[in-house]
Design a protein around this motif. Structure first.
Motif, PDB file in Angstrom:
ATOM      1  N   LEU A  69       0.818  -1.211   0.000  1.00 54.46           N
ATOM      2  CA  LEU A  69       0.000   0.000   0.000  1.00 54.46           C
ATOM      3  C   LEU A  69       0.855   1.265   0.000  1.00 54.46           C
ATOM      4  O   LEU A  69       0.424   2.314  -0.477  1.00 54.46           O
ATOM      5  CB  LEU A  69      -0.945  -0.004   1.207  1.00 54.46           C
ATOM      6  CG  LEU A  69      -2.083  -1.039   1.140  1.00 54.46           C
ATOM      7  CD1 LEU A  69      -2.840  -1.099   2.460  1.00 54.46           C
ATOM      8  CD2 LEU A  69      -3.036  -0.710  -0.002  1.00 54.46           C
ATOM      9  N   GLN A  70       2.066   1.164   0.520  1.00 52.46           N
ATOM     10  CA  GLN A  70       2.968   2.320   0.527  1.00 52.46           C
ATOM     11  C   GLN A  70       3.551   2.595  -0.855  1.00 52.46           C
ATOM     12  O   GLN A  70       4.049   3.688  -1.119  1.00 52.46           O
ATOM     13  CB  GLN A  70       4.104   2.087   1.529  1.00 52.46           C
ATOM     14  CG  GLN A  70       3.654   2.101   2.974  1.00 52.46           C
ATOM     15  CD  GLN A  70       4.772   1.750   3.937  1.00 52.46           C
ATOM     16  OE1 GLN A  70       5.936   1.623   3.546  1.00 52.46           O
ATOM     17  NE2 GLN A  70       4.439   1.586   5.207  1.00 52.46           N
ATOM     18  N   THR A  71       3.473   1.606  -1.746  1.00 51.27           N
ATOM     19  CA  THR A  71       4.092   1.769  -3.066  1.00 51.27           C
ATOM     20  C   THR A  71       3.081   1.812  -4.213  1.00 51.27           C
ATOM     21  O   THR A  71       3.436   2.230  -5.313  1.00 51.27           O
ATOM     22  CB  THR A  71       5.085   0.617  -3.342  1.00 51.27           C
ATOM     23  OG1 THR A  71       4.399  -0.644  -3.218  1.00 51.27           O
ATOM     24  CG2 THR A  71       6.233   0.649  -2.340  1.00 51.27           C
ATOM     25  N   GLU A  72       1.853   1.380  -3.981  1.00 49.48           N
ATOM     26  CA  GLU A  72       0.850   1.338  -5.043  1.00 49.48           C
ATOM     27  C   GLU A  72       0.464   2.748  -5.479  1.00 49.48           C
ATOM     28  O   GLU A  72       0.152   3.605  -4.647  1.00 49.48           O
ATOM     29  CB  GLU A  72      -0.394   0.575  -4.571  1.00 49.48           C
ATOM     30  CG  GLU A  72      -1.514   0.494  -5.607  1.00 49.48           C
ATOM     31  CD  GLU A  72      -1.058  -0.151  -6.910  1.00 49.48           C
ATOM     32  OE1 GLU A  72      -0.786   0.597  -7.872  1.00 49.48           O
ATOM     33  OE2 GLU A  72      -0.971  -1.388  -6.944  1.00 49.48           O
ATOM     34  N   THR A  73       0.481   2.983  -6.790  1.00 54.00           N
ATOM     35  CA  THR A  73       0.161   4.303  -7.331  1.00 54.00           C
ATOM     36  C   THR A  73      -1.253   4.376  -7.902  1.00 54.00           C
ATOM     37  O   THR A  73      -1.745   5.469  -8.192  1.00 54.00           O
ATOM     38  CB  THR A  73       1.169   4.684  -8.431  1.00 54.00           C
ATOM     39  OG1 THR A  73       1.152   3.671  -9.451  1.00 54.00           O
ATOM     40  CG2 THR A  73       2.569   4.811  -7.857  1.00 54.00           C
ATOM     41  N   GLU A  74      -1.905   3.220  -8.086  1.00 48.70           N
ATOM     42  CA  GLU A  74      -3.276   3.206  -8.603  1.00 48.70           C
ATOM     43  C   GLU A  74      -4.244   3.253  -7.427  1.00 48.70           C
ATOM     44  O   GLU A  74      -4.406   2.278  -6.698  1.00 48.70           O
ATOM     45  CB  GLU A  74      -3.513   1.957  -9.450  1.00 48.70           C
ATOM     46  CG  GLU A  74      -2.656   1.909 -10.708  1.00 48.70           C
ATOM     47  CD  GLU A  74      -2.986   0.718 -11.587  1.00 48.70           C
ATOM     48  OE1 GLU A  74      -4.126   0.200 -11.484  1.00 48.70           O
ATOM     49  OE2 GLU A  74      -2.117   0.292 -12.366  1.00 48.70           O
ATOM     50  N   ASP A  75      -4.899   4.388  -7.260  1.00 48.97           N
ATOM     51  CA  ASP A  75      -5.716   4.625  -6.064  1.00 48.97           C
ATOM     52  C   ASP A  75      -6.860   3.640  -5.914  1.00 48.97           C
ATOM     53  O   ASP A  75      -7.178   3.207  -4.804  1.00 48.97           O
ATOM     54  CB  ASP A  75      -6.286   6.051  -6.094  1.00 48.97           C
ATOM     55  CG  ASP A  75      -5.203   7.103  -5.920  1.00 48.97           C
ATOM     56  OD1 ASP A  75      -4.111   6.742  -5.441  1.00 48.97           O
ATOM     57  OD2 ASP A  75      -5.445   8.277  -6.274  1.00 48.97           O
ATOM     58  N   ASP A  76      -7.505   3.264  -7.037  1.00 51.39           N
ATOM     59  CA  ASP A  76      -8.657   2.364  -6.929  1.00 51.39           C
ATOM     60  C   ASP A  76      -8.244   0.981  -6.462  1.00 51.39           C
ATOM     61  O   ASP A  76      -8.950   0.338  -5.676  1.00 51.39           O
ATOM     62  CB  ASP A  76      -9.407   2.276  -8.261  1.00 51.39           C
ATOM     63  CG  ASP A  76      -8.506   1.849  -9.415  1.00 51.39           C
ATOM     64  OD1 ASP A  76      -7.274   2.023  -9.296  1.00 51.39           O
ATOM     65  OD2 ASP A  76      -9.032   1.350 -10.429  1.00 51.39           O
TER      66      ASP A  76
END
Length: 217
Positions: A69-76
């Motif tokens: 979650l700290q690295t994911e760039t796709e908000d959805d």
């Protein structure tokens, strides 16, 4: 691409092959190596989460999910995984509990269905998850638990309780089977006192012993 990133790709590919082959401990090591080599890539964190989950190590899975979650760039996509930390029931789980109670399924079986739903949402990785009809997912999870545990409840009964189409139920059930690699009496979701797979394991071990004895000079 840097040399470390190239190594991370290799580690990740190795991890996926091991994950598919159910060599979970080795898959965890490979994904952890990928994360160490390229810690900013969310895919590697998520694959590590998937491996821990398949191995039943939920504490480590949640820790790895935090890294994801700290690295994911796709908000959805991130928002979907953030929901896993929620203590409340989602619509699928609410439908699931109500329907399984109507079918007189026991509490351990309901618990296993909720566990299956958690694991499914992690196992799909970054694939989209659409739940416009929560009752369909709930029915499919129920059917999966029924099949794994050899319960005398038909697909038509489940479809009637959840108010869903039988064909749609079968299709959604098949998605769950393929994603989680389910099998009859699957240890993850079987609730009986004696699992018939134990006898198969014992028989295989006995056959191996007999074969070794037979091959001895």
């Amino acid at each position: 691409m840097t040399r470390k990133q190239k190594k991370a790709v290799e580690y990740n590919q190795t991890g996926m092959a091991l994950y598919d082959a159910w060599q979970i401990d080795k898959a965890v090591d490979a994904f952890a190596a990928a994360v160490a080599a390229d810690p900013e890539n969310p895919e590697y964190h998520l694959n590590l989460t998937r491996a821990y989950t398949r191995g039943g190590d939920y504490d480590q899975a949640m820790a790895a999910l935090g890294g994801y979650l700290q690295t994911e760039t796709e908000d959805d996509v991130a928002a979907r995984y953030e929901q896993l930390f929620s203590t409340g029931l989602d619509d699928v789980e609410s439908n699931l509990i109500e329907g399984m109670k109507q079918l007189d399924l026991e509490l351990p079986q309901i618990g296993k269905a909720i566990q299956m739903w958690l694991e499914y949402r992690i196992a799909i990785g970054r694939r989209p998850l659409r739940t416009p009809k929560p009752s369909l997912w709930a029915g499919a999870l129920t059917y999966a638990i029924v099949k794994v545990n050899f319960l005398e409840i038909t697909r038509s009964q489940i479809a009637a309780v959840f108010g869903i189409n039988e064909r749609s139920l079968k299709d959604k059930y098949q998605e769950i089977v393929e994603t989680l690699d389910l099998m009859p009496a699957d240890y993850r979701y079987f609730t009986g006192e004696e699992n018939p797979l134990d006898k198969l394991v014992e028989a295989a071990e006995l056959l191996e012993q007999l074969d070794r004895h037979f091959q001895e000079d």
